[in-house]
Scaffold this motif. Sequence first.
Motif, PDB file in Angstrom:
ATOM      1  N   PHE A 105       1.078  -1.140   0.223  1.00 35.44           N
ATOM      2  CA  PHE A 105      -0.136  -0.086  -0.324  1.00 35.44           C
ATOM      3  C   PHE A 105       0.592   1.335   0.318  1.00 35.44           C
ATOM      4  O   PHE A 105       1.741   1.179   0.674  1.00 35.44           O
TER       5      PHE A 105
ATOM      6  N   PHE B 261       0.720   5.346   1.398  1.00 37.42           N
ATOM      7  CA  PHE B 261       0.236   5.894   2.018  1.00 37.42           C
ATOM      8  C   PHE B 261       0.640   7.138   2.049  1.00 37.42           C
ATOM      9  O   PHE B 261       1.149   7.739   2.349  1.00 37.42           O
TER      10      PHE B 261
ATOM     11  N   ALA C 111      -0.338  -1.227  10.025  1.00 35.80           N
ATOM     12  CA  ALA C 111       0.430  -2.030   9.275  1.00 35.80           C
ATOM     13  C   ALA C 111       0.914  -3.078  10.278  1.00 35.80           C
ATOM     14  O   ALA C 111       1.524  -4.046   9.357  1.00 35.80           O
TER      15      ALA C 111
ATOM     16  N   VAL D 213       4.264  -0.845   3.602  1.00 41.59           N
ATOM     17  CA  VAL D 213       3.392   0.602   3.343  1.00 41.59           C
ATOM     18  C   VAL D 213       4.351   1.063   3.502  1.00 41.59           C
ATOM     19  O   VAL D 213       5.204   1.403   4.184  1.00 41.59           O
TER      20      VAL D 213
ATOM     21  N   ILE E  96      -5.839   2.208   6.512  1.00 39.04           N
ATOM     22  CA  ILE E  96      -4.647   0.362   6.004  1.00 39.04           C
ATOM     23  C   ILE E  96      -6.146  -0.295   6.270  1.00 39.04           C
ATOM     24  O   ILE E  96      -5.674  -1.458   5.767  1.00 39.04           O
TER      25      ILE E  96
END
Length: 329
Positions: A34, A36, A58, A65, A289
């Motif tokens: 991901f 962010f 996370a 992340v 998240i």
Amino acid sequence: MRVMGLAAGLCLALAMAGGTAQAAPDTSCAGKTFVFFPGGAEGDSFASIVYSGAKLAAEQTGCRVDYVWSDWNPQKMVQQFSEAIARKPTGISIMGHPGEAALGPLVDQARQAGILVTTSNVDLPNKEAQYKGDGLGYVGAKLYGAGQALGEGAIKACGLKSGDTVFLWGLLGQEGRGQRTKGVQDALEKAGLKVDYLEISDAINGDAAQGIPVFSSFVASHPDVKAVITDHGALTATIPAYIQASGKKPGEICGAGFDLSAATAKAIEDGAVSVVLDQQPFLQGYLPIIQLYLTSKFGFAGMDIDTGAALITKDNIAAVAPLAAEGIR
């Protein structure tokens, strides 16, 4: 009776066998990445709390992340979002400061590439409606309503009366983000207050300390100002420095703004800030998240969560100040 007992025992054995044969669901986040956006710069009083929330999520989910810092600059956010799409992650959590006209086509591009998108801090309501079933949610305050709530709270906490002058330092120039400033302005003007407005510059947006000479100059030219309301967490945390540099004492000019931090909590305790609206930035990091994890793993739809409901004053700061010191509130 013995036959019935044997039958009951067999049923129990089969049930137990079936129970042990049922595999536990796979909750691993292996292979997922991901991107962010915490919003500001590293160490920023607000963005650092957002980051702390995302880091905890996370760690708990085991997701990888990557973090992108934007200095609260809308143009930079657009460019960085485009660059994040090119990296082809599993999902991206963005902030909607640049507005839907700028971000909407990029959200479409990400979805066409199979990349999940969700939002925090500033919403993208049209895109949320379009892609909610694909996991596009929102975690943050309802901006206009949050602005109204702080405006009304400041009138009460600062003892303001019709005809008083208030310095409103905000972001009306930003399409989506400016709705919060507009909510404050409308609440003040509805009460008959005189609002002197100043747009937060890009430089001060990225470094609140650069606002010290601007504030001092404003106060010198507006000796009748009763209160300052800052629509920016880092500026709110810097109100004590602004007031001191202008030659005033804490409380001489009533301070109000958004977002709790360790510095703002101390400012409330010391009397430099009378009221803030706490939009709980930790949740704005943690929950996106979780959203990306749940959608990528189990197909959950987007969640829309209002985090901006609490006004913090000297009356209730003791309950949250320790959490602010830990970077949680």
